[in-house]
Enzyme design. Sequence first.
Site, PDB file in Angstrom:
ATOM      1  N   GLY A   1       1.126  -1.528   0.022  1.00  0.00           N
ATOM      2  CA  GLY A   1       0.558  -0.190   0.280  1.00  0.00           C
ATOM      3  C   GLY A   1       0.912   1.067   0.463  1.00  0.00           C
ATOM      4  O   GLY A   1       0.276   2.428  -0.141  1.00  0.00           O
TER       5      GLY A   1
ATOM      6  N   CYS B   1       9.684 -11.294  10.335  1.00  0.00           N
ATOM      7  CA  CYS B   1       8.531 -10.827   9.774  1.00  0.00           C
ATOM      8  C   CYS B   1       8.990 -10.815   7.986  1.00  0.00           C
ATOM      9  O   CYS B   1       8.859 -11.871   6.887  1.00  0.00           O
ATOM     10  CB  CYS B   1       7.852  -9.563   9.420  1.00  0.00           C
TER      11      CYS B   1
ATOM     12  N   CYS C   1       4.957  -2.004  13.283  1.00  0.00           N
ATOM     13  CA  CYS C   1       3.639  -2.269  12.145  1.00  0.00           C
ATOM     14  C   CYS C   1       2.722  -2.261  13.512  1.00  0.00           C
ATOM     15  O   CYS C   1       1.696  -1.279  13.410  1.00  0.00           O
ATOM     16  CB  CYS C   1       3.715  -2.653  11.416  1.00  0.00           C
TER      17      CYS C   1
END
Length: 365
Positions: free
Chosen positions: A9, A101, A198
């Site tokens: 995004g 991640c 995040c």
Amino acid sequence: MRILAAMSGGVDSAVAAARAVEAGHDVVGVHLALSRAGGTLRTGSRGCCTIEDALDARRAADLLGIPFYVWDFSERFREDVIADFVSEYQAGRTPNPCMRCNEKIKFAALLDRAIELGFDAVCTGHYATLIPTDAGLELHRAADNAKDQSYVLGVLTADQLAHTYFPLGTTPSKAVVRAEAEARGLSVAQKPDSHDICFIPDGDTRGWLAEKVGTATGEVVDRSGAVVGSHEGAHAFTVGQRRGLKLGVPAADGKPRFVLEVRPVSNTVVVGPKEALATREISGGRFSWAGAAPEEAEFSCDVQIRAHSEPEPARAFVSADEVRVVPDRPLDGVAPGQTAVLYVGTRVLGQFTIDRTVSAVPVDA
């Protein structure tokens, strides 16, 4: 090639996907839903992977004319990244969730599914370069040193590198990427970069951890073991920290004190002078190589212990179960749990999680 473009995004992943399309690849966009809190919205420029980000990724994919999907990886993210983050802090270590991640989600779970579905590679907006050699692909720093993200990609293995695609690696600056996004009509051209962790979008790591693991009063001691204060949970502290210490006994020399060690079993925090943060040796047993493993058991390299720190010349010693690194000059404020990434020139050689540090200042100094 059939390319699966991971679209966060943001502007970087959108331009990376656009370049993959322009290069003639068969591209499909995918956004990873890493949280089941569907109403989550971005606050300022903090965080990522929100519902707003998913909508931005979809708009970019529509503009590029590529198929787009949202895949729910929230359970894997909760287990492999968030739970790991909590357990590492509870063990007195300082983890890097972005490394986990990349290791467990983007280039393991996502890549595995991509290969199962017949894709040749996963494309991301990371700033790093891949250079083919006779021995296979090598991971190198990006052309733009200020945006280089090779550190957080140091966990990738040779097999994973063979199925990755980094279109932004040779781009001279982020400004070029934003200008390109503007020219392509991408609505995210001027979208702020994400910051902080995040899953802790407000940046209050201490408060977030307190909710997860609770609080428990413990002692703050100096290097001799003398009690100099108290705290409400050792998990809230990390090596090198100065703020938040409630010390009732001032240092003999009147100088500020810093966290030198966190002992979770006894719920104790050890503090001392800034000089004692100097580290002359680091080592760890959890290591991997980004491509071909080093041929020698001892070699010169550069070591980097944070995403935005400067690499330091060092000597590395590799055995079957450990990597030990002795820097040419002491490193500052190294904490167990951090990741040390080894470089030879611009090439990422590999990485290890730091399990042990040796202070350059004796306890009785």
